[in-house]
Design a protein around this motif. Structure first.
Motif, PDB file in Angstrom:
ATOM      1  N   GLU A 279      50.804 -29.839   1.956  1.00 20.69           N
ATOM      2  CA  GLU A 279      50.737 -29.246   3.364  1.00 20.69           C
ATOM      3  C   GLU A 279      52.152 -28.464   3.543  1.00 20.69           C
ATOM      4  O   GLU A 279      52.214 -27.331   4.187  1.00 20.69           O
TER       5      GLU A 279
ATOM      6  N   ARG B  51      51.087 -24.947   1.650  1.00 19.03           N
ATOM      7  CA  ARG B  51      50.454 -24.397   3.035  1.00 19.03           C
ATOM      8  C   ARG B  51      51.168 -23.730   3.822  1.00 19.03           C
ATOM      9  O   ARG B  51      51.025 -22.450   4.104  1.00 19.03           O
ATOM     10  N   THR B  52      52.242 -24.304   4.514  1.00 16.31           N
ATOM     11  CA  THR B  52      53.142 -23.668   5.564  1.00 16.31           C
ATOM     12  C   THR B  52      53.533 -22.462   5.030  1.00 16.31           C
ATOM     13  O   THR B  52      53.987 -21.418   5.519  1.00 16.31           O
ATOM     14  N   LYS B  53      54.131 -22.707   3.733  1.00 15.64           N
ATOM     15  CA  LYS B  53      55.061 -21.680   2.880  1.00 15.64           C
ATOM     16  C   LYS B  53      54.066 -20.419   2.900  1.00 15.64           C
ATOM     17  O   LYS B  53      54.558 -19.214   2.988  1.00 15.64           O
TER      18      LYS B  53
ATOM     19  N   VAL C 179      51.215 -19.649   4.444  1.00 16.78           N
ATOM     20  CA  VAL C 179      51.153 -18.739   5.779  1.00 16.78           C
ATOM     21  C   VAL C 179      52.143 -17.895   6.280  1.00 16.78           C
ATOM     22  O   VAL C 179      52.015 -16.953   6.529  1.00 16.78           O
ATOM     23  N   GLU C 180      53.461 -18.432   6.023  1.00 15.41           N
ATOM     24  CA  GLU C 180      54.562 -17.768   6.321  1.00 15.41           C
ATOM     25  C   GLU C 180      54.769 -16.446   5.574  1.00 15.41           C
ATOM     26  O   GLU C 180      55.130 -15.341   6.253  1.00 15.41           O
TER      27      GLU C 180
ATOM     28  N   GLY D 162      52.419 -14.890   4.507  1.00 11.35           N
ATOM     29  CA  GLY D 162      51.067 -13.940   4.506  1.00 11.35           C
ATOM     30  C   GLY D 162      50.151 -14.182   3.240  1.00 11.35           C
ATOM     31  O   GLY D 162      49.327 -13.145   3.102  1.00 11.35           O
TER      32      GLY D 162
ATOM     33  N   SER E  38      45.385 -17.222   5.496  1.00 15.27           N
ATOM     34  CA  SER E  38      45.598 -17.236   6.902  1.00 15.27           C
ATOM     35  C   SER E  38      45.482 -18.627   7.296  1.00 15.27           C
ATOM     36  O   SER E  38      45.317 -19.564   6.463  1.00 15.27           O
ATOM     37  N   GLU E  39      45.827 -18.809   8.444  1.00  9.10           N
ATOM     38  CA  GLU E  39      46.071 -19.932   9.140  1.00  9.10           C
ATOM     39  C   GLU E  39      44.924 -20.869   9.064  1.00  9.10           C
ATOM     40  O   GLU E  39      45.140 -22.242   8.812  1.00  9.10           O
ATOM     41  N   ASP E  40      43.830 -20.317   9.021  1.00  6.10           N
ATOM     42  CA  ASP E  40      42.427 -21.140   9.088  1.00  6.10           C
ATOM     43  C   ASP E  40      41.736 -21.079   7.925  1.00  6.10           C
ATOM     44  O   ASP E  40      40.605 -21.470   7.535  1.00  6.10           O
TER      45      ASP E  40
ATOM     46  N   GLU F  99      40.548 -22.158   4.232  1.00  7.88           N
ATOM     47  CA  GLU F  99      40.268 -23.694   3.833  1.00  7.88           C
ATOM     48  C   GLU F  99      40.086 -23.639   2.244  1.00  7.88           C
ATOM     49  O   GLU F  99      39.422 -23.146   1.622  1.00  7.88           O
TER      50      GLU F  99
ATOM     51  N   GLN G 113      40.607 -12.300   6.090  1.00  9.30           N
ATOM     52  CA  GLN G 113      39.971 -13.211   5.243  1.00  9.30           C
ATOM     53  C   GLN G 113      40.444 -12.430   3.931  1.00  9.30           C
ATOM     54  O   GLN G 113      40.009 -11.548   3.540  1.00  9.30           O
TER      55      GLN G 113
END
Length: 726
Positions: free
Chosen positions: A487, A490-492, A494-495, A497, A500-502, A504, A717
């Protein structure tokens, strides 16, 4: 020649010293470790003096003196001793590198501080008469002439010792004259071939001291008669003309008595040496030895410089045996090709019969030639193979020093050090493993207090392992630290780019993101790591070696990075394919299977570059489209090669799969070295050039092209549909 041998030997001994001193740190009372250290340092010193590395020899002498006192229980093994020996080892390594014309400059002040620290460890009585080193140029060295008699036991050669290198080592300590005394050699009927009947008289003028001379004989002193006597120091002004007389020398040696001298001299006024020889009282060899000692005065001898290359003898024997067979086979083929000239009746036969007969005759030697070529290939590759343990040893020092710097308690455990890899791959692996081990020390394993808080042992463990798996080698770096949190990754991501946040993504896909350039989960930048460089370099380098990298982790328990690498880069087993008349080679290590790309499979994909397999959809790439080959498509169905890399299964579509080959890798011209998707080339038997596909890079290029297309359809995407489904 011999200088290069010394460099290689010194490098090996320095690595051995580092490994042994670290072992000694763990087990301070182990006598074998102490003796091993002493022998290694003694060899560095003795060989250094022999081949002209006098600075190294003089410095190593101080370390050797300390280790000798450790052997004799006069100095204890302490942290200070361990640190000094390690620092001295590093100093010798720098001196060795500086001697290689690299432009490196040795800091004499640091070296002298080390020497002073080493001297402080030695008991006070050992400093009597010893010269203090203040600078390299300000101290005058005083020479002394020594008389040495070396009489080895007759079976010295049988024990594995050759006296000749000992005499050579003496000759490089200063001006040295050696005389072999032959009077004890028996007649042929009593001579034992493997016995040594010679003994030697040596006169040596040197500034290195009597202990240096004794060190030369350290491994033979128990079973040999060795006498070393000081006969002359540097003459003062008043003593310049006082050269010892020949008669005095002979008496001092015990070769004669004053009465014998008088008996010979009184009736004659000739030279004493000639008189002794004429009278038969003393052998000519002993007279020559005494004359050499008389000539020994105030000179120094220059040393010889050469270079050397070493090859394992059993590998060389096998190579020569194969070459011998190859020569015989070549002679047989040559004989068959000229048989028509030798036999008149064959000339009368029709050409077709003559050709058929020659083909029959050639069948067997050609088969033998194929076998010999395969054996020669294997033998040549084996000569390039080295145990990966040659670089494993350095990481113990890295873990020791870096964990101390960071206030952590870490041990390194290694396994599979005898696993062999191509020398080129091992050299390129060195820096990669340094990245991984440093990351484990800095990020993976926390301080003893933090580990205790998480119910872990205070001492952390890093495991460095290597093992063969089929025709590949798997090298893993694992630590028992806190692992990685998917997790947080994932956070890093998304930060930055990257996703994407969604999006999978599976856990394995999230772990793969840490190899993206600039990606880092470090909370702060340190001197060790945390700038987002390193893991991307590891992946890029492993890809260039034709390998793959995989990260597995369990939060709070461990993190493991595994490198899967080919055994060699020189020759690779490959699949030869044809696309529009152009030849392409696919490394067989990454090939899973081959199949026909039928029209039914293409129709079922509904215009997408996908085929349905039992375990899911597999995307495919057409080499014809990727390389813009305009030649006419074949009338028959295309063929597809399923390959796997970085846990992705991808199909590569070609016109035709020809056969398996062994591709000898050739580098591309510098103008084409940056060509995407191509790692090199190989030359076929008919002279045609076939390009070798860089599968990971090819897939990366195809993904980029597909993503550009998809961005016009699906905003936000960034994944390439299908590539993560296998």
């Amino acid at each position: 020649m011999y200088i290069e041998t010394y460099r290689q030997e010194a490098e090996e001994l320095l690595n051995d010293i580092e490994e042994t001193i670290l072992n000694l740190e763990q087990n301070p009372h182990n006598r074998e470790f102490v003796n091993r250290l002493f022998r290694s340092m003694h060899t560095i010193k003795g060989s250094g003096a022999m081949f002209g590395f006098n600075d190294i020899a003089r410095f190593a002498h101080h370390v050797e003196t300390v280790l000798d006192h450790v052997r004799n229980d006069k100095i204890s093994v302490t942290d200070n001793l361990i640190n000094l020996v390690l620092a001295s080892r590093d100093q010798i390594k720098m001196m060795l590198d500086a001697a290689d014309d690299t432009g490196m400059v040795i800091d004499v002040a640091i070296r002298n501080k080390l020497i002073s620290a080493l001297k402080r460890l030695v008991p006070d009585e050992e400093h009597v008469g010893e010269k203090t080193v203040e600078s390299e140029t300000s101290v005058e060295e005083h020479e002394t002439t020594y008389r040495i008699r070396f009489r080895p036991v007759p079976d010295i050669i049988k024990t594995g010792t050759d006296p000749a290198p000992l005499l050579n080592e003496l000759s490089n300590l200063g001006e040295c004259r050696v005389v072999a005394l032959t009077e004890e050699i028996p007649t042929l009927d009593k001579l034992i071939p493997h016995h040594c009947y010679l003994f030697w008289d040596i006169s040596l003028t040197t500034s290195l001291g009597i202990n240096t001379i004794k060190d030369v004989f350290i491994f033979v002193e128990e079973n040999s008669l060795i006498t070393i006597e000081e006969i002359m120091k540097d003459a003062t002004t008043e003593q310049d003309d006082l050269v010892p007389r020949l008669g005095d020398i002979l008496v001092e040696r015990g070769d004669t008595t004053p009465e014998e001298i008088n008996k010979v001299l009184i009736p004659h006024q000739n030279r004493i040496g000639e008189l002794f020889i004429e009278s038969g009282t003393i052998s000519p060899d002993k007279i020559k030895s005494a004359l050499n000692e008389q000539k020994a005065a105030n000179k120094q001898k220059t040393k010889v410089r050469t270079a050397n290359v070493r090859v394992s003898s059993h590998k060389l024997d096998k190579l020569i045996s194969l070459v011998g067979e190859l020569v015989m086979t070549q002679a047989r083929i040559s004989q068959i090709s000229t048989v028509e000239d030798d036999f008149e009746d064959m000339k009368q036969s029709p050409p077709s019969e003559r050709l058929e007969q020659m083909i029959k005759e050639l069948a067997n030697p050609v088969e033998i030639l194929e076998r010999l070529t395969a054996d020669l290939r294997e033998c040549a590759l084996n000569m390039r193979m080295l145990p990966i343990g040659t670089i494993f040893g350095k990481f113990r020092r890295l873990v020791r020093d870096l964990s101390a710097e960071l206030g952590k308690d870490i041990q390194l455990v290694t396994d599979g050090a005898k696993t062999e890899l191509d020398k080129t791959i091992i050299e390129r692996l060195d820096d990669l493993l340094v990245h991984l081990v440093r990351n484990s020390i800095d990020h993976g394993i926390r301080s003893p207090e933090e580990r205790k808080h998480f119910d872990k042992s205070r001492k952390g463990t890093i495991r460095l392992t290597a093992a063969h798996k089929g025709d590949r080698v798997i090298i893993s770096v694992e630590d028992d630290g806190m692992g990685m949190d998917p997790e947080v990754i994932r956070t890093k991501a998304v930060e930055k780019g990257l996703i994407s946040e969604d999006a999978e993504l599976s856990e394995q896909e999230l772990f793969a993101l840490v190899f993206t350039p600039g990606f880092s989960t470090a909370g702060q930048v340190t001197n060790v790591s945390g700038r987002g460089v390193g893991l991307d370099v590891v992946k890029r380098e492993v890809d260039s070696l034709g390998g793959s990298v995989q990260l597995t982790s369990k939060k709070g328990h461990y993190l493991r990075i595994s490198l899967s690498l080919p055994l060699t880069l020189a020759i690779i087993d490959s699949l030869l394919t044809d696309v529009g008349g152009s030849l392409f080679v696919l490394p067989l290590l990454q090939v899973e299977k081959c199949a026909m790309l039928t029209k039914d499979l293409v129709e079922k994909s509904h215009g997408r570059n996908m085929i349905q397999e039992k375990d899911g959809l597999i995307p495919f790439i057409r080499l014809r489209e990727l390389f813009n080959i305009s030649a006419e498509k074949p009338s028959s169905e295309e063929q597809i090669v399923i390959v796997k890399t970085d846990n992705f299964r991808v199909g590569i579509v070609v016109d035709k799969i020809i056969r398996n080959i062994q591709a000898v890798i050739k580098s591309l011209d510098k103008n084409y070295q940056d060509a995407d998707g191509i790692s090199g080339a190989t030359i076929m038997g008919n002279g045609t050039v076939a390009l070798i596909i860089d599968i990971p890079k090819l897939i990366s290029c195809a993904r980029e092209e597909e993503e550009k297309t998809l961005k016009n359809i699906m905003q936000g995407q960034v994944r390439f549909p299908g590539f993560s489904d296998g």
